[in-house]
Design a protein around this motif. Structure first.
Motif, mmCIF file in Angstrom:
data_model
loop_
_atom_site.group_PDB
_atom_site.id
_atom_site.type_symbol
_atom_site.label_atom_id
_atom_site.label_comp_id
_atom_site.label_asym_id
_atom_site.label_seq_id
_atom_site.Cartn_x
_atom_site.Cartn_y
_atom_site.Cartn_z
ATOM 1 N N TYR A 11 0.813 -1.208 0.000
ATOM 2 C CA TYR A 11 0.000 0.000 0.000
ATOM 3 C C TYR A 11 0.854 1.268 0.000
ATOM 4 O O TYR A 11 0.565 2.225 -0.734
ATOM 5 N N ASP A 64 -10.291 11.849 -5.588
ATOM 6 C CA ASP A 64 -11.701 11.691 -5.955
ATOM 7 C C ASP A 64 -11.923 10.701 -7.098
ATOM 8 O O ASP A 64 -12.915 9.960 -7.096
ATOM 9 N N HIS A 65 -10.990 10.658 -8.050
ATOM 10 C CA HIS A 65 -11.255 9.874 -9.257
ATOM 11 C C HIS A 65 -10.096 8.985 -9.705
ATOM 12 O O HIS A 65 -10.320 8.093 -10.541
ATOM 13 N N THR A 109 -7.907 6.859 -7.998
ATOM 14 C CA THR A 109 -7.394 5.703 -7.265
ATOM 15 C C THR A 109 -8.505 5.000 -6.502
ATOM 16 O O THR A 109 -9.525 5.609 -6.171
ATOM 17 N N ILE A 110 -8.296 3.707 -6.243
ATOM 18 C CA ILE A 110 -9.202 2.962 -5.355
ATOM 19 C C ILE A 110 -8.432 2.453 -4.136
ATOM 20 O O ILE A 110 -8.946 1.662 -3.356
ATOM 21 N N ILE A 111 -7.190 2.953 -3.983
ATOM 22 C CA ILE A 111 -6.334 2.414 -2.933
ATOM 23 C C ILE A 111 -6.903 2.661 -1.542
ATOM 24 O O ILE A 111 -6.769 1.827 -0.642
ATOM 25 N N GLU A 114 -9.350 0.445 3.358
ATOM 26 C CA GLU A 114 -10.489 0.414 4.283
ATOM 27 C C GLU A 114 -11.017 -1.006 4.447
ATOM 28 O O GLU A 114 -11.366 -1.422 5.553
ATOM 29 N N SER A 115 -11.037 -1.756 3.361
ATOM 30 C CA SER A 115 -11.518 -3.142 3.430
ATOM 31 C C SER A 115 -10.583 -4.032 4.238
ATOM 32 O O SER A 115 -10.987 -5.103 4.706
ATOM 33 N N GLU A 175 1.686 6.397 -6.977
ATOM 34 C CA GLU A 175 0.523 7.089 -7.529
ATOM 35 C C GLU A 175 0.618 8.596 -7.309
ATOM 36 O O GLU A 175 0.268 9.386 -8.189
ATOM 37 N N GLU A 193 -10.111 2.779 -0.692
ATOM 38 C CA GLU A 193 -11.179 1.809 -0.472
ATOM 39 C C GLU A 193 -10.604 0.427 -0.164
ATOM 40 O O GLU A 193 -11.121 -0.303 0.699
ATOM 41 N N LEU A 194 -9.544 0.063 -0.871
ATOM 42 C CA LEU A 194 -8.907 -1.227 -0.616
ATOM 43 C C LEU A 194 -8.334 -1.287 0.799
ATOM 44 O O LEU A 194 -8.471 -2.298 1.499
#
Length: 222
Positions: A117, A180-181, A183-185, A190-191, A124, A187-188
């Motif tokens: 991460y 906002d747009h 990356t999804i890192i 958080e999971s 990124e 959310e990953l």
């Protein structure tokens, strides 16, 4: 000549930084006293080095005023020092704090490093224009590493612990689009039980790198 002296001072500073971090494994009073005296001498030398650096800076500025070629040369040196991480910097940017969202005292270092991460986050941020990045106050330079060492993460050879604070200087609007747009890192993470706090600022301050690894094998090619 001034720049040569400056280079020697920097080299001495790295050497004394290593000595400072050394802790005594001995119980013998004489050996312990010797190490205490050595640490005191090291601190005195560091103060002396800082004084010499200030004197060098003063001499450089005085000579630069008198010479246009020296003005250009000093500008180049200052630029290279900043790129190499030897200069404190500030500017607009982003501040990201990563911490555990799991039960108390749960170590998230293995999750953070196992899923890369921190490495992915740093890369990124660079893609979105980060010019300078630090993690827990450790300035990232060209040869910095982020690696798991036992039950903690090392950044540039220094152990860090949660919360992990990532700071980057760059275009704030680009960083906002990234969050906002781009990356999804988050959310990953958080999971996986890692919460993130993100703030934007017009005055991010990142310190200079405190030490650099020695160059042993490379050489300049004309």
């Amino acid at each position: 000549m001034i720049f040569i002296v400056f280079g020697i001072a920097i080299g001495m500073q790295f050497h004394f930084e290593i000595v400072k971090e050394f802790t005594s494994p001995y119980t013998n009073e004489i050996e312990t006293q010797e190490l205490t005296d050595l640490k005191k001498t090291t601190e005195n030398m560091k103060v002396r080095i800082e004084d010499l650096k200030k004197q060098i800076d003063t001499m450089e500025k005085e000579r630069v005023v008198e010479s246009v070629p020296l003005q250009k040369l000093k500008g180049n040196v200052d630029e290279y020092k900043m790129i190499a991480g030897y200069t404190n910097v500030s500017g607009p940017g982003i501040n990201i704090v990563l911490d555990s969202n799991l039960e108390e005292n749960k170590n998230i270092a293995e999750i953070i490093e196992g899923r890369k991460y921190l490495v992915n986050l740093v890369n990124e941020l660079k893609v979105f224009g980060a010019e300078v990045i630090s993690i827990n106050g450790n300035r990232l330079v060209s040869r910095s590493e982020i690696a798991l060492a036992g039950n903690h993460i090392n950044v540039h050879g220094k152990p860090i612990a949660p919360p992990y604070v990532i700071q980057a200087i760059g275009n704030v609007d680009r960083f906002k689009r990234y969050v906002d747009h781009g990356t999804i890192i988050f959310e990953l993470m958080e999971s996986n039980g890692i919460k993130s706090s993100i703030k934007f600022s017009n005055n991010i301050k990142i310190p200079a790198s405190t030490k650099e690894k020695p160059m042993q094998f490379l050489k300049a090619v004309e």
